[in-house]
Scaffold this motif. Structure first.
Motif, PDB file in Angstrom:
ATOM      1  N   THR A  74      49.967 -15.249 -21.886  1.00 11.07           N
ATOM      2  CA  THR A  74      49.740 -14.040 -21.093  1.00 11.07           C
ATOM      3  C   THR A  74      49.597 -14.382 -19.620  1.00 11.07           C
ATOM      4  OG1 THR A  74      48.641 -12.929 -22.948  1.00 11.07           O
ATOM      5  CG2 THR A  74      48.191 -12.074 -20.739  1.00 11.07           C
ATOM      6  N   ILE A  75      48.786 -15.384 -19.300  1.00 14.15           N
ATOM      7  CA  ILE A  75      48.576 -15.794 -17.910  1.00 14.15           C
ATOM      8  C   ILE A  75      49.865 -16.369 -17.325  1.00 14.15           C
ATOM      9  CG2 ILE A  75      47.237 -17.262 -16.372  1.00 14.15           C
ATOM     10  CD1 ILE A  75      45.709 -14.919 -17.707  1.00 14.15           C
ATOM     11  N   LYS A  76      50.596 -17.125 -18.106  1.00  9.25           N
ATOM     12  CA  LYS A  76      51.858 -17.700 -17.638  1.00  9.25           C
ATOM     13  C   LYS A  76      52.843 -16.612 -17.234  1.00  9.25           C
ATOM     14  CE  LYS A  76      55.668 -20.734 -19.078  1.00  9.25           C
ATOM     15  NZ  LYS A  76      56.230 -21.571 -20.181  1.00  9.25           N
ATOM     16  N   HIS A  77      52.938 -15.575 -18.047  1.00 11.12           N
ATOM     17  CA  HIS A  77      53.856 -14.468 -17.734  1.00 11.12           C
ATOM     18  C   HIS A  77      53.435 -13.757 -16.446  1.00 11.12           C
ATOM     19  CE1 HIS A  77      56.673 -11.181 -18.497  1.00 11.12           C
ATOM     20  NE2 HIS A  77      55.692 -10.349 -18.170  1.00 11.12           N
ATOM     21  N   ILE A  78      52.134 -13.529 -16.287  1.00 12.35           N
ATOM     22  CA  ILE A  78      51.635 -12.862 -15.080  1.00 12.35           C
ATOM     23  C   ILE A  78      51.978 -13.676 -13.842  1.00 12.35           C
ATOM     24  CG2 ILE A  78      49.538 -12.190 -13.833  1.00 12.35           C
ATOM     25  CD1 ILE A  78      48.314 -11.475 -16.558  1.00 12.35           C
ATOM     26  N   VAL A  79      51.751 -14.983 -13.915  1.00 12.26           N
ATOM     27  CA  VAL A  79      51.996 -15.863 -12.769  1.00 12.26           C
ATOM     28  C   VAL A  79      53.482 -15.957 -12.448  1.00 12.26           C
ATOM     29  CG1 VAL A  79      51.871 -18.256 -11.992  1.00 12.26           C
ATOM     30  CG2 VAL A  79      49.886 -17.196 -13.074  1.00 12.26           C
ATOM     31  N   GLU A  80      54.298 -16.119 -13.469  1.00 11.28           N
ATOM     32  CA  GLU A  80      55.734 -16.300 -13.236  1.00 11.28           C
ATOM     33  C   GLU A  80      56.426 -15.025 -12.780  1.00 11.28           C
ATOM     34  OE1 GLU A  80      57.344 -17.941 -16.814  1.00 11.28           O
ATOM     35  OE2 GLU A  80      56.660 -19.993 -16.358  1.00 11.28           O
ATOM     36  N   GLU A  81      55.976 -13.890 -13.276  1.00  6.83           N
ATOM     37  CA  GLU A  81      56.635 -12.624 -12.965  1.00  6.83           C
ATOM     38  C   GLU A  81      55.899 -11.808 -11.902  1.00  6.83           C
ATOM     39  OE1 GLU A  81      59.561 -11.951 -14.231  1.00  6.83           O
ATOM     40  OE2 GLU A  81      59.511 -13.747 -15.519  1.00  6.83           O
TER      41      GLU A  81
END
Length: 376
Positions: A74-81
């Protein structure tokens, strides 16, 4: 059986990797406040961890590892997008889980629990009945205290699901930093009104929660009945002024357990500058104690601590306060019209309706001559 996972993190490694040196995932910059020591490239895997912090059996450590695997995506998606999950979606729930879990598993929380337990024991009258209570009361190990705290995660997630949330996008030349206690609970609204502490409980009116996600992005959760941040329809807000970034970085110094973390963009001069600026503020999260009397259901606070006639012990956390004033975040007109209630705690309507507010805990201990009561 002793787990082979001796080095147990209280700040997830997946989170710290977002602040790694040149994004190498293995090294990270650090500054220790106690010895004022700066390291440009420290070993990341040994940071924000302690040997057997969750116990030697590995049960809690394994449970957290399973949860982290889900939350990291979840955090990875927020950071990348640079985008957030929709409100009340599964992604939203995971985001709140990350915030609450990262908060409650910290050594700062453990220290607070131990401070409160020690002070409460001092208030037991020295008689046979209270000594029996004292002897049979569970003197929790650090591992048991952590396990007990983690059981409150679902309730606290429910308490803050009404908070709005946005991403603050840093477009200045200086990065966001983080720390070994990265979840900063703040209350600009009640700070400005000089309301007595503690004002940063999960159910408080005017609550703000700041969590840097990497050098470029900070997540903010906030009481939308009090504050306005940027355009209502946008979930990202751009920061172009360094003074805003400086304030958010100073929050990490004031809130941290002992250590600041940062990527390669934060040089030693900048970290020392922040450290010097942060010294004029009191460190957050110590437990404050006062005492008084409970007479016919009315509280009367003593002018001095632990008077002989006192039967009331009050304890709360020292708020993080730096006179925060971000250019992108203001108290809106509805917030300015909020009428304070005649209570120590200003509680959000959502929490009152949910009947899940944990603003106080009362326990009665009977002695020969008086009753001592402690509230949380």
């Amino acid at each position: 059986m002793v787990t082979d996972k001796k080095n147990q993190h209280y700040v997830p490694k997946f989170y710290l990797r977002n602040f790694s040196f040149e994004d190498n995932k293995k090294q990270i910059g650090l500054f220790n406040l106690e010895n004022e020591f700066y390291i440009k490239r420290a070993k990341l895997k040994t940071q924000a961890s302690k040997n057997f912090f969750y116990g030697r059996d590995g049960v809690i450590e394994d449970q957290l590892a399973n949860i982290e695997g889900d939350l990291s995506n979840t955090i990875k998606h927020i950071v990348e997008e640079s985008s957030l999950p929709k409100r009340y979606s599964q992604g939203h729930s995971k985001l709140l889980s990350f915030a609450v879990l990262t908060d409650l598993r910290n050594p700062t929380r453990l220290k607070q629990n131990q401070q409160m337990a020690n002070e409460i024991l001092k208030f037991f009258p020295s008689n046979e009945k209270s000594n029996n209570i004292k002897n049979t009361a569970p003197l929790f190990s650090p591992e048991a205290m952590i396990e007990m705290s983690l059981k409150s995660v679902p309730n606290l997630i429910n308490d803050i699901k009404d908070l709005n949330y946005k991403l603050l996008i840093n477009e200045t030349m200086i990065p966001f930093i983080t720390s070994d206690y990265p979840v900063v609970r703040y209350n600009q609204f009640l700070e400005e009104r000089e309301h007595p502490p503690s004002n940063t409980g999960y159910g408080s009116v005017g609550l703000q929660i700041f969590i840097p996600l990497n050098g470029h992005i900070t997540l903010v959760l906030y009481d939308e009945n009090i504050y306005k941040i940027g355009n209502k329809k946008q979930n990202t807000v751009v920061l172009t002024q360094e003074k805003d970034v400086d304030q958010l970085n100073i929050l990490q110094f004031v809130n941290c357990f002992s250590t600041i973390y940062f990527n390669h963009q934060a040089d030693e001069n900048y970290i020392n500058y922040l450290f010097k600026k942060s010294k004029k503020y009191e460190r957050a999260n110590d437990v404050l104690f006062s005492s008084g009397r409970l007479i016919n259901g009315q509280h009367e606070i003593s002018s001095s601590y632990a008077n002989e006639e006192d039967n009331l012990l009050i304890y709360n956390d020292k708020d993080c306060e730096i006179n925060l004033n971000l250019t992108v975040m203001k108290v809106h007109s509805k917030g300015k019209k909020y009428k304070m209630v005649d209570s120590v705690v200003q509680t959000r309507r959502h929490v009152i309706n949910q009947k899940s507010d944990k603003t106080y805990l009362a326990q009665h201990i009977l002695g020969n001559k008086k009753e001592r009561t402690h509230y949380r």
